[in-house]
Write a protein that holds these residues in place. Structure first.
Motif, PDB file in Angstrom:
ATOM      1  N   GLY A 163       2.490 -20.138  27.707  1.00 45.24           N
ATOM      2  CA  GLY A 163       2.059 -18.847  28.235  1.00 45.24           C
ATOM      3  C   GLY A 163       0.688 -18.412  27.743  1.00 45.24           C
ATOM      4  O   GLY A 163       0.148 -17.419  28.222  1.00 45.24           O
ATOM      5  N   LYS A 164       0.127 -19.155  26.792  1.00 48.00           N
ATOM      6  CA  LYS A 164      -1.205 -18.812  26.276  1.00 48.00           C
ATOM      7  C   LYS A 164      -2.231 -19.634  27.055  1.00 48.00           C
ATOM      8  O   LYS A 164      -2.720 -20.669  26.595  1.00 48.00           O
ATOM      9  N   ASN A 165      -2.542 -19.161  28.229  1.00 50.77           N
ATOM     10  CA  ASN A 165      -3.380 -19.933  29.152  1.00 50.77           C
ATOM     11  C   ASN A 165      -4.843 -19.495  29.108  1.00 50.77           C
ATOM     12  O   ASN A 165      -5.564 -19.613  30.089  1.00 50.77           O
ATOM     13  N   TYR A 166      -5.294 -18.994  27.936  1.00 54.67           N
ATOM     14  CA  TYR A 166      -6.668 -18.512  27.837  1.00 54.67           C
ATOM     15  C   TYR A 166      -7.655 -19.595  27.432  1.00 54.67           C
ATOM     16  O   TYR A 166      -8.865 -19.379  27.421  1.00 54.67           O
ATOM     17  N   LYS A 172     -10.642 -14.039  27.866  1.00 56.38           N
ATOM     18  CA  LYS A 172      -9.248 -14.220  28.283  1.00 56.38           C
ATOM     19  C   LYS A 172      -8.291 -14.071  27.104  1.00 56.38           C
ATOM     20  O   LYS A 172      -7.190 -13.533  27.244  1.00 56.38           O
ATOM     21  N   TRP A 173      -8.718 -14.543  25.931  1.00 55.16           N
ATOM     22  CA  TRP A 173      -7.895 -14.395  24.721  1.00 55.16           C
ATOM     23  C   TRP A 173      -7.702 -12.922  24.373  1.00 55.16           C
ATOM     24  O   TRP A 173      -6.587 -12.483  24.074  1.00 55.16           O
ATOM     25  N   TRP A 176      -5.245 -11.417  26.661  1.00 52.11           N
ATOM     26  CA  TRP A 176      -3.882 -11.858  26.306  1.00 52.11           C
ATOM     27  C   TRP A 176      -3.364 -11.054  25.117  1.00 52.11           C
ATOM     28  O   TRP A 176      -2.198 -10.629  25.099  1.00 52.11           O
ATOM     29  N   LEU A 179      -2.326  -7.560  26.288  1.00 58.46           N
ATOM     30  CA  LEU A 179      -1.102  -7.536  27.079  1.00 58.46           C
ATOM     31  C   LEU A 179       0.133  -7.910  26.268  1.00 58.46           C
ATOM     32  O   LEU A 179       1.239  -7.436  26.557  1.00 58.46           O
ATOM     33  N   ASN A 180      -0.043  -8.742  25.243  1.00 56.78           N
ATOM     34  CA  ASN A 180       1.115  -9.283  24.525  1.00 56.78           C
ATOM     35  C   ASN A 180       1.301  -8.725  23.118  1.00 56.78           C
ATOM     36  O   ASN A 180       2.415  -8.772  22.587  1.00 56.78           O
TER      37      ASN A 180
END
Length: 258
Positions: A163-166, A172-173, A176, A179-180
């Protein structure tokens, strides 16, 4: 600008050794409170005593060594790079006879046979590959006295990269994280990024892979090297609000050397 992409875990911690904050050697950026909490929990479980010899493999900033030394134990910390060894030795310049820092690996400590009454290896196995896991278990068994305790902590039992698709994108990190992990952690990471952009404080872009296995598999593997399970339990940490967090992906193990 001090944003650095590293290719290996060894390179990562070589770079961390140059940070102004020695807690970077624990792998917990700006969270020395977590480092103290985790090591204090280990100390409670291991019950360090006077005349114990503790070997802490991957001792980070040396927090656990200091806790154990305050209880009268003699301590040996093992770190993989010359840079880390130098940094942590500087921390303990006033205690060279009580806390020794040596260069070595989990798979090759260069310590004598059966030297340790207690061995701790926390947050290290997830950094190893399959072959080195076996070598590390063999080495830990070799340096531990019979009937003594071995603590292996923060071993993942599932893939934490899911799920860590950054990728290597900082933007993008950060999204993430927002959001998380919430607004507080997002703002902290933004500050970290800005310091790296406009000062000499470094920020590392890290490798994404790590080792993981089920508790059943790891317990069986350890047993084949003379380490019998005593207990295992979910790893615990703390939030920025000092609330205890029970990990959904990491397990801690205490073995007895037969």
């Amino acid at each position: 600008m001090s944003i650095i992409k590293v290719k290996t875990k060894l390179d990562e911690y070589k770079h961390r050794a140059y940070s102004s904050d020695i807690n970077e050697l624990s792998g917990r950026t700006n969270r020395s409170d977590i480092t103290f909490f985790v090591n204090n929990e280990i100390s409670k479980r291991m019950d360090f005593k006077p005349d114990d010899v503790l070997v802490d493999i991957g001792c980070g900033d040396g927090t656990l060594l200091e806790i154990a030394e305050n209880k009268g134990s003699s301590c040996i910390g093992i770190l993989p790079s010359e840079e880390e060894v130098t940094r942590v030795r500087e921390r303990f310049l006033t205690k060279p006879d009580l806390i020794n820092i040596e260069q070595g690996l989990a798979s090759k400590t260069d310590l004598p046979d059966e030297v340790a009454d207690k061995v701790v290896c926390n947050g290290v196995f997830l950094l190893l590959d399959e072959e080195d896991v076996n070598l590390a278990l063999k080495e830990i068994s070799r340096i531990t006295k019979p009937n003594s305790l071995v603590y292996i902590g923060e071993l993942c039992f599932r893939d934490e990269t899911e799920g860590k698709n950054y990728g290597d994108s900082i933007l993008k990190w950060l999204m993430w994280v927002l959001l998380n992990q919430g607004t507080g952690e997002f703002l902290s990471r933004c500050k970290q990024t800005l310091r790296a952009l406009f000062t000499t404080e470094q920020m590392l872009i890290l490798p994404k892979n790590h080792y993981y296995c089920t508790p059943e598999e790891f317990i069986s593997r350890a047993k084949s090297y003379g380490l019998n399970i005593n207990e295992h339990f979910p790893h615990k940490s703390i939030s920025s609000n000092n609330e205890v967090i029970v990990s959904a992906s990491r397990q801690d193990y205490i073995f007895i050397k037969v």
